[in-house]
Design a protein around this motif. Structure first.
Motif, PDB file in Angstrom:
ATOM      1  N   LEU A 162      52.422  64.922 -42.554  1.00 29.48           N
ATOM      2  CA  LEU A 162      51.025  64.646 -43.198  1.00 29.48           C
ATOM      3  C   LEU A 162      51.640  64.339 -44.501  1.00 29.48           C
ATOM      4  O   LEU A 162      52.596  64.860 -44.876  1.00 29.48           O
ATOM      5  CB  LEU A 162      50.263  65.962 -43.121  1.00 29.48           C
ATOM      6  N   ARG A 222      49.199  54.833 -41.586  1.00 29.38           N
ATOM      7  CA  ARG A 222      48.127  54.562 -40.227  1.00 29.38           C
ATOM      8  C   ARG A 222      48.835  53.729 -39.511  1.00 29.38           C
ATOM      9  O   ARG A 222      48.694  54.197 -38.198  1.00 29.38           O
ATOM     10  CB  ARG A 222      46.929  53.811 -40.986  1.00 29.38           C
ATOM     11  N   PRO A 233      48.972  61.352 -40.183  1.00 25.87           N
ATOM     12  CA  PRO A 233      47.684  61.430 -40.649  1.00 25.87           C
ATOM     13  C   PRO A 233      47.759  61.827 -42.436  1.00 25.87           C
ATOM     14  O   PRO A 233      49.062  62.126 -42.970  1.00 25.87           O
ATOM     15  CB  PRO A 233      47.234  63.023 -40.421  1.00 25.87           C
ATOM     16  N   PHE A 234      46.920  61.683 -43.289  1.00 30.64           N
ATOM     17  CA  PHE A 234      46.845  61.831 -44.764  1.00 30.64           C
ATOM     18  C   PHE A 234      45.656  62.260 -45.032  1.00 30.64           C
ATOM     19  O   PHE A 234      44.802  61.965 -44.572  1.00 30.64           O
ATOM     20  CB  PHE A 234      47.523  60.601 -45.407  1.00 30.64           C
ATOM     21  N   VAL A 235      45.683  62.700 -46.440  1.00 24.81           N
ATOM     22  CA  VAL A 235      44.754  63.259 -47.312  1.00 24.81           C
ATOM     23  C   VAL A 235      44.563  62.484 -48.479  1.00 24.81           C
ATOM     24  O   VAL A 235      45.701  62.123 -49.087  1.00 24.81           O
ATOM     25  CB  VAL A 235      44.816  64.482 -47.517  1.00 24.81           C
ATOM     26  N   VAL A 254      38.770  59.052 -44.186  1.00 18.70           N
ATOM     27  CA  VAL A 254      39.892  59.741 -44.265  1.00 18.70           C
ATOM     28  C   VAL A 254      39.470  61.097 -45.042  1.00 18.70           C
ATOM     29  O   VAL A 254      38.683  61.114 -46.165  1.00 18.70           O
ATOM     30  CB  VAL A 254      41.170  59.182 -45.292  1.00 18.70           C
ATOM     31  N   PRO A 255      40.015  62.297 -44.905  1.00 20.45           N
ATOM     32  CA  PRO A 255      39.693  63.394 -45.726  1.00 20.45           C
ATOM     33  C   PRO A 255      40.016  63.163 -47.232  1.00 20.45           C
ATOM     34  O   PRO A 255      41.256  62.701 -47.531  1.00 20.45           O
ATOM     35  CB  PRO A 255      40.480  64.730 -45.339  1.00 20.45           C
ATOM     36  N   ALA A 259      41.184  70.098 -46.375  1.00 16.26           N
ATOM     37  CA  ALA A 259      41.691  68.730 -46.001  1.00 16.26           C
ATOM     38  C   ALA A 259      42.791  68.512 -45.156  1.00 16.26           C
ATOM     39  O   ALA A 259      42.727  67.488 -44.247  1.00 16.26           O
ATOM     40  CB  ALA A 259      41.812  68.223 -47.334  1.00 16.26           C
ATOM     41  N   GLU A 318      41.551  69.254 -41.821  1.00  8.79           N
ATOM     42  CA  GLU A 318      40.903  68.091 -41.128  1.00  8.79           C
ATOM     43  C   GLU A 318      41.730  66.933 -40.989  1.00  8.79           C
ATOM     44  O   GLU A 318      41.503  66.211 -40.042  1.00  8.79           O
ATOM     45  CB  GLU A 318      39.914  67.622 -42.347  1.00  8.79           C
ATOM     46  N   ALA A 319      42.609  66.617 -41.791  1.00  8.79           N
ATOM     47  CA  ALA A 319      43.469  65.504 -41.676  1.00  8.79           C
ATOM     48  C   ALA A 319      44.469  65.679 -40.324  1.00  8.79           C
ATOM     49  O   ALA A 319      44.439  64.609 -39.324  1.00  8.79           O
ATOM     50  CB  ALA A 319      44.467  65.101 -42.588  1.00  8.79           C
ATOM     51  N   GLY A 376      42.367  65.229 -36.882  1.00  4.47           N
ATOM     52  CA  GLY A 376      42.254  63.634 -36.706  1.00  4.47           C
ATOM     53  C   GLY A 376      41.096  63.475 -36.151  1.00  4.47           C
ATOM     54  O   GLY A 376      40.817  62.558 -35.275  1.00  4.47           O
TER      55      GLY A 376
END
Length: 118
Positions: free
Chosen positions: A52, A72, A77-79, A96-97, A111, A114-115, A118
């Motif tokens: 992440l 992406r 995933p990323f915040v 995106v969060p 966050a 959530e990320a 996904g």
């Protein structure tokens, strides 16, 4: 705390990055590294080895979107973290969060969850 994750921090303010690293450590995560520029972050993304990323929107006057695009493309995933009044993210990153700075455990934790969900 659930699973330990390896997280890349993309943040150009060293004090803020260190504080975020402390939060992540206290949550049981491992920090892969801290990148202070878009170029540095893109290199880190190309190398991989993390689950992440937490991206500051503005890095020394450059927007972080090329890094988000690379993440992406690799399915990482990323915040997104914003330190104030910025343009909304490009449409492809609207879901995106996002967290507002200053970073707090209460903002960072959901966050990340959530990320990763996904």
């Amino acid at each position: 705390m659930g699973t330990q994750h390896t997280i890349l921090i993309v943040e150009d303010e060293p004090l803020i990055a260190m504080m975020l690293e402390d939060f992540l450590d206290s949550l049981g995560h491992k920090v892969k590294g801290i990148c202070e520029s878009v170029d540095e972050a893109r290199t880190a993304v190309a190398e991989g080895g993390f689950d992440l990323a937490i991206l500051d929107v503005n890095l020394k006057g450059e927007y972080v979107w090329p890094v988000a695009t690379d993440l992406r493309a690799k399915g990482i995933p990323f915040v997104i973290a914003s330190g104030g009044y910025i343009d909304p993210p490009p449409a492809e990153f609207a879901a995106v969060p996002m967290i507002d700075k200053p970073y707090t455990i209460d903002r960072v934790t959901p966050a990340i969850v959530e990320a990763l969900a996904g």
